[in-house]
Motif scaffolding. Sequence first.
Motif, PDB file in Angstrom:
ATOM      1  N   MET A 171       0.827  -1.208   0.000  1.00 56.39           N
ATOM      2  CA  MET A 171       0.000   0.000   0.000  1.00 56.39           C
ATOM      3  C   MET A 171       0.862   1.259   0.000  1.00 56.39           C
ATOM      4  O   MET A 171       0.642   2.185  -0.785  1.00 56.39           O
ATOM      5  CB  MET A 171      -0.920   0.003   1.224  1.00 56.39           C
ATOM      6  N   LEU A 172       1.828   1.294   0.914  1.00 50.04           N
ATOM      7  CA  LEU A 172       2.683   2.469   1.016  1.00 50.04           C
ATOM      8  C   LEU A 172       3.456   2.695  -0.278  1.00 50.04           C
ATOM      9  O   LEU A 172       3.575   3.831  -0.759  1.00 50.04           O
ATOM     10  CB  LEU A 172       3.650   2.305   2.190  1.00 50.04           C
ATOM     11  N   ASP A 173       3.977   1.616  -0.844  1.00 49.47           N
ATOM     12  CA  ASP A 173       4.772   1.780  -2.056  1.00 49.47           C
ATOM     13  C   ASP A 173       3.902   2.200  -3.234  1.00 49.47           C
ATOM     14  O   ASP A 173       4.360   2.938  -4.112  1.00 49.47           O
ATOM     15  CB  ASP A 173       5.518   0.487  -2.376  1.00 49.47           C
ATOM     16  N   GLN A 174       2.645   1.760  -3.245  1.00 50.26           N
ATOM     17  CA  GLN A 174       1.740   2.184  -4.299  1.00 50.26           C
ATOM     18  C   GLN A 174       1.518   3.694  -4.253  1.00 50.26           C
ATOM     19  O   GLN A 174       1.458   4.369  -5.281  1.00 50.26           O
ATOM     20  CB  GLN A 174       0.397   1.461  -4.171  1.00 50.26           C
ATOM     21  N   VAL A 175       1.408   4.252  -3.049  1.00 47.25           N
ATOM     22  CA  VAL A 175       1.235   5.698  -2.917  1.00 47.25           C
ATOM     23  C   VAL A 175       2.467   6.431  -3.448  1.00 47.25           C
ATOM     24  O   VAL A 175       2.348   7.449  -4.151  1.00 47.25           O
ATOM     25  CB  VAL A 175       0.949   6.092  -1.457  1.00 47.25           C
ATOM     26  N   PHE A 176       3.662   5.937  -3.142  1.00 48.11           N
ATOM     27  CA  PHE A 176       4.864   6.555  -3.691  1.00 48.11           C
ATOM     28  C   PHE A 176       4.828   6.528  -5.221  1.00 48.11           C
ATOM     29  O   PHE A 176       5.256   7.485  -5.878  1.00 48.11           O
ATOM     30  CB  PHE A 176       6.119   5.851  -3.183  1.00 48.11           C
ATOM     31  N   GLY A 177       4.305   5.451  -5.779  1.00 56.31           N
ATOM     32  CA  GLY A 177       4.179   5.384  -7.228  1.00 56.31           C
ATOM     33  C   GLY A 177       3.196   6.403  -7.770  1.00 56.31           C
ATOM     34  O   GLY A 177       3.378   6.961  -8.862  1.00 56.31           O
ATOM     35  N   GLU A 178       2.135   6.670  -7.022  1.00 54.71           N
ATOM     36  CA  GLU A 178       1.118   7.626  -7.456  1.00 54.71           C
ATOM     37  C   GLU A 178       1.604   9.069  -7.414  1.00 54.71           C
ATOM     38  O   GLU A 178       0.989   9.945  -8.034  1.00 54.71           O
ATOM     39  CB  GLU A 178      -0.129   7.491  -6.585  1.00 54.71           C
ATOM     40  N   ILE A 179       2.662   9.338  -6.666  1.00 63.48           N
ATOM     41  CA  ILE A 179       3.182  10.712  -6.614  1.00 63.48           C
ATOM     42  C   ILE A 179       3.559  11.180  -8.011  1.00 63.48           C
ATOM     43  O   ILE A 179       3.390  12.353  -8.361  1.00 63.48           O
ATOM     44  CB  ILE A 179       4.363  10.796  -5.642  1.00 63.48           C
ATOM     45  N   GLY A 180       4.049  10.270  -8.830  1.00 65.49           N
ATOM     46  CA  GLY A 180       4.251  10.566 -10.244  1.00 65.49           C
ATOM     47  C   GLY A 180       5.316  11.604 -10.539  1.00 65.49           C
ATOM     48  O   GLY A 180       5.077  12.568 -11.279  1.00 65.49           O
ATOM     49  N   LEU A 181       6.485  11.433  -9.979  1.00 63.73           N
ATOM     50  CA  LEU A 181       7.583  12.354 -10.281  1.00 63.73           C
ATOM     51  C   LEU A 181       8.006  12.204 -11.742  1.00 63.73           C
ATOM     52  O   LEU A 181       7.918  11.111 -12.314  1.00 63.73           O
ATOM     53  CB  LEU A 181       8.769  12.070  -9.365  1.00 63.73           C
ATOM     54  N   PRO A 182       8.461  13.287 -12.376  1.00 65.46           N
ATOM     55  CA  PRO A 182       8.933  13.181 -13.762  1.00 65.46           C
ATOM     56  C   PRO A 182      10.109  12.212 -13.872  1.00 65.46           C
ATOM     57  O   PRO A 182      10.741  11.856 -12.878  1.00 65.46           O
ATOM     58  CB  PRO A 182       9.371  14.614 -14.097  1.00 65.46           C
ATOM     59  N   LYS A 183      10.404  11.834 -15.096  1.00 69.29           N
ATOM     60  CA  LYS A 183      11.509  10.899 -15.304  1.00 69.29           C
ATOM     61  C   LYS A 183      12.815  11.473 -14.777  1.00 69.29           C
ATOM     62  O   LYS A 183      13.619  10.758 -14.163  1.00 69.29           O
ATOM     63  CB  LYS A 183      11.640  10.565 -16.795  1.00 69.29           C
ATOM     64  N   LYS A 184      13.030  12.778 -14.993  1.00 66.93           N
ATOM     65  CA  LYS A 184      14.246  13.433 -14.529  1.00 66.93           C
ATOM     66  C   LYS A 184      13.880  14.683 -13.744  1.00 66.93           C
ATOM     67  O   LYS A 184      12.877  15.332 -14.036  1.00 66.93           O
ATOM     68  CB  LYS A 184      15.155  13.817 -15.715  1.00 66.93           C
ATOM     69  N   PRO A 185      14.692  15.047 -12.764  1.00 69.83           N
ATOM     70  CA  PRO A 185      14.449  16.307 -12.058  1.00 69.83           C
ATOM     71  C   PRO A 185      14.592  17.508 -12.985  1.00 69.83           C
ATOM     72  O   PRO A 185      15.175  17.415 -14.068  1.00 69.83           O
ATOM     73  CB  PRO A 185      15.538  16.319 -10.974  1.00 69.83           C
ATOM     74  N   ALA A 186      14.049  18.646 -12.540  1.00 70.28           N
ATOM     75  CA  ALA A 186      14.209  19.893 -13.283  1.00 70.28           C
ATOM     76  C   ALA A 186      15.654  20.373 -13.200  1.00 70.28           C
ATOM     77  O   ALA A 186      16.448  19.883 -12.392  1.00 70.28           O
ATOM     78  CB  ALA A 186      13.264  20.952 -12.718  1.00 70.28           C
ATOM     79  N   GLU A 187      15.993  21.343 -14.030  1.00 69.54           N
ATOM     80  CA  GLU A 187      17.369  21.838 -14.040  1.00 69.54           C
ATOM     81  C   GLU A 187      17.723  22.537 -12.735  1.00 69.54           C
ATOM     82  O   GLU A 187      18.857  22.451 -12.265  1.00 69.54           O
ATOM     83  CB  GLU A 187      17.567  22.797 -15.220  1.00 69.54           C
ATOM     84  N   HIS A 188      16.781  23.264 -12.140  1.00 67.81           N
ATOM     85  CA  HIS A 188      17.056  24.003 -10.918  1.00 67.81           C
ATOM     86  C   HIS A 188      16.511  23.226  -9.727  1.00 67.81           C
ATOM     87  O   HIS A 188      15.379  22.718  -9.757  1.00 67.81           O
ATOM     88  CB  HIS A 188      16.414  25.390 -10.978  1.00 67.81           C
ATOM     89  N   TRP A 189      17.305  23.142  -8.677  1.00 66.11           N
ATOM     90  CA  TRP A 189      16.931  22.347  -7.515  1.00 66.11           C
ATOM     91  C   TRP A 189      15.615  22.809  -6.906  1.00 66.11           C
ATOM     92  O   TRP A 189      14.805  21.981  -6.467  1.00 66.11           O
ATOM     93  CB  TRP A 189      18.033  22.418  -6.450  1.00 66.11           C
ATOM     94  N   ARG A 190      15.367  24.099  -6.938  1.00 66.39           N
ATOM     95  CA  ARG A 190      14.173  24.628  -6.291  1.00 66.39           C
ATOM     96  C   ARG A 190      12.908  24.192  -7.029  1.00 66.39           C
ATOM     97  O   ARG A 190      11.899  23.855  -6.402  1.00 66.39           O
ATOM     98  CB  ARG A 190      14.260  26.153  -6.218  1.00 66.39           C
ATOM     99  N   GLU A 191      12.955  24.211  -8.336  1.00 65.64           N
ATOM    100  CA  GLU A 191      11.808  23.732  -9.111  1.00 65.64           C
ATOM    101  C   GLU A 191      11.549  22.256  -8.826  1.00 65.64           C
ATOM    102  O   GLU A 191      10.393  21.825  -8.696  1.00 65.64           O
ATOM    103  CB  GLU A 191      12.053  23.951 -10.604  1.00 65.64           C
ATOM    104  N   SER A 192      12.608  21.485  -8.703  1.00 67.80           N
ATOM    105  CA  SER A 192      12.448  20.059  -8.380  1.00 67.80           C
ATOM    106  C   SER A 192      11.805  19.862  -7.013  1.00 67.80           C
ATOM    107  O   SER A 192      10.953  18.986  -6.836  1.00 67.80           O
ATOM    108  CB  SER A 192      13.811  19.356  -8.415  1.00 67.80           C
ATOM    109  N   MET A 193      12.210  20.673  -6.043  1.00 66.25           N
ATOM    110  CA  MET A 193      11.628  20.547  -4.715  1.00 66.25           C
ATOM    111  C   MET A 193      10.151  20.967  -4.715  1.00 66.25           C
ATOM    112  O   MET A 193       9.336  20.408  -3.972  1.00 66.25           O
ATOM    113  CB  MET A 193      12.417  21.371  -3.707  1.00 66.25           C
TER     114      MET A 193
END
Length: 245
Positions: free
Chosen positions: A74-96
């Motif tokens: 269950m917990l891991d399924q929720v992490f999957g649902e967060i749906g982060l992009p394949k790669k982080p953004a160029e700027h750390w703040r946008e990624s956060m």
Amino acid sequence: MSEPTPLVWDLPAEPRGARLHLSQAAIAAAAIRVADADGEHAVTMRRVAKELGAATPMSLYRYVGGKDGIIDLMLDQVFGEIGLPKKPAEHWRESMHILATRSRGALRRHPWFTALAHQRPLFGPNALAHNEWSLTALAGLGLPIGTAMSVVTMVFGYAVSYAQNEAEEDRMRSRIGVHTDAELRATAAPYIERIVNDGRYPLLARWISEGAAAQPDDQFLLGLDCLLDGIQSRILNAGLPPGGN
């Protein structure tokens, strides 16, 4: 020292004698439906088996090992649902920002997450990928890895805390039978009038009378920006040359 308990992902994907309509994914989905509807305490082997139409709770054990395995899924399924992009953004703040806003969205859909997340270690593939993505977003800042993980924990923890507060607000409204802000204000009107007229709380009375109602999304983003400003000032600026990002 005893051997660690096998993780649910160490169990065979297709156990011997497996039934065609059962799988770890199906069991996790059924358990999440139960928790979303009736809370984390409603998740039992018997209830999940009933949700799946399984003959007995015992038929689930070969897939998940026990209730702990269901919680892990269950917990891991929720992490999957967060749906982060394949790669982080160029700027750390946008990624956060992405990390916090998408995490809040997933956790709002599953208010039981916080209660269960502190019962089990988060070793699932989606949780690990979530942490790796988050650390990758900070990798170019030259931070010690421990400091980078602290930043990730602060940002994700802010999203978790905010979503939990929203869930508790929803539960409170459900208990007293209100569904909109207008209904809540009407229900609380006699108590609010008492506070305003009391005389001992002048600033609180002023806020009640003059303060504009803040929208949850705006409050969330304000708090997030304040947190990121603090990270920039206290952690990044202390270790980077002037003008560094």
